[in-house]
Motif scaffolding. Sequence first.
Motif, PDB file in Angstrom:
ATOM      1  N   ARG A 188      38.166  72.851  52.590  1.00 32.08           N
ATOM      2  CA  ARG A 188      37.618  72.240  52.368  1.00 32.08           C
ATOM      3  C   ARG A 188      36.875  70.641  52.823  1.00 32.08           C
ATOM      4  O   ARG A 188      35.598  70.265  52.122  1.00 32.08           O
TER       5      ARG A 188
ATOM      6  N   GLU B 208      33.692  72.081  54.370  1.00 30.67           N
ATOM      7  CA  GLU B 208      32.835  72.098  53.768  1.00 30.67           C
ATOM      8  C   GLU B 208      31.629  71.351  53.262  1.00 30.67           C
ATOM      9  O   GLU B 208      30.850  71.479  53.009  1.00 30.67           O
ATOM     10  N   GLU B 209      32.934  70.323  53.024  1.00 33.41           N
ATOM     11  CA  GLU B 209      32.502  69.158  52.382  1.00 33.41           C
ATOM     12  C   GLU B 209      31.664  68.236  53.566  1.00 33.41           C
ATOM     13  O   GLU B 209      30.048  67.506  52.941  1.00 33.41           O
ATOM     14  N   LYS B 210      32.057  68.416  54.777  1.00 34.14           N
ATOM     15  CA  LYS B 210      31.163  67.626  56.201  1.00 34.14           C
ATOM     16  C   LYS B 210      30.070  68.444  56.337  1.00 34.14           C
ATOM     17  O   LYS B 210      28.910  68.801  57.677  1.00 34.14           O
TER      18      LYS B 210
END
Length: 380
Positions: free
Chosen positions: A304, A307-309
């Motif tokens: 997670r 994917e955010e970065k």
Amino acid sequence: MRIVIAPDSFKGTIDAPDVARALAAGWASVRPDDEIVLAPMADGGEGTLEAFEAAVPGSRRMPVTVQGPDSRPVDTYWLLLPGDGAGTAVVELAATSGITLLDPLQPLDAHSIGFGEAIADALDHGVDRLLLAIGGSASTDGGAGALTALGARFTDAAGEPIASGGAALANIADIDLSELRALPAGGAIVLSDVTNPLLGDLGAAAVFGPQKGATAEHISQLDTALAHFAAVTGGDHAAPGAGAAGGAGFGLLVWGASMGGGARAVAEAIALPESVAGAEAVITGEGRFDGQSAAGKVPSEVLRLAEEKGIAAFLAAGGIDRDAVAAADDSGDTDPSAIAGFAASVALVDLAGGVPAAMDDPARWLHAAGERLAASFGSR
């Protein structure tokens, strides 16, 4: 490139710091110029203390002797994290009242008293906040043992303290919480990704009891006893996480603690989001990656964050149940090692040629996994 390595422990074979070091050595043998940041992780179960100790400079082991889950003494410790004031204590149930401390299993009589004793020791030290890691429990006592060690009193019809263990909860006639220790000023956060309620088919006895040696008859007996415990305490047996660690989650909620996601809370505590933000890729892993791994386990939390970065995430696991997790076909990724959102994955059992070989020398095969993933990253 800056690479963050943030695995969980491979339960029963190798702890998270050693997993991270082995993966790092393998990666560096292929890509020696990369900057590697070790950030061993945990989700609230076994290995949480080691993960915090490795990741937080200035953390300090605080030795304590407690009653183990069968009342034999256990020499263990809790971890003091530096900070403003007296700091934060990390107390791990697996290290005080864990199933690995019990032989043979005692599904009806095992208790969580030692966990409460370690918490009390941290309170006596004057800590400002508690992080309570509750995976790996040996008991199904609803946390009553821990509450007893913190000053609660549970008595039977004759006014005598009830026996320890989950079965004895059915004998409670009266409770006295007037001497129950107060929470520290900064509160207590329960580190657990388990969302099960206390009772019923998804409850502490039914789901986790068999792991602790409980038969069908034991499960029925324990569930009935836990229901009585919930009734006399007035706690919310349906609260998410109440069934965690044999109901220890319930007992801690009765005390006033707050539930926090295990892997996410650990990640925030060791500043993993900040580490990932400055990296080009991240590697995570656990002993077995399967359909349950997406439910808040360490690999899913690391994925997670990646994917955010917008960076690549890689997975190394002891074994991967590819039939139980989503394939990467829908993403258009043609790499056969890609799975469930990871850029590439590798299973130690595949590298070693079987489970026994992989478990016999996990560091060797984690080194090989690091090599394999580094080669995959270099070919992207």
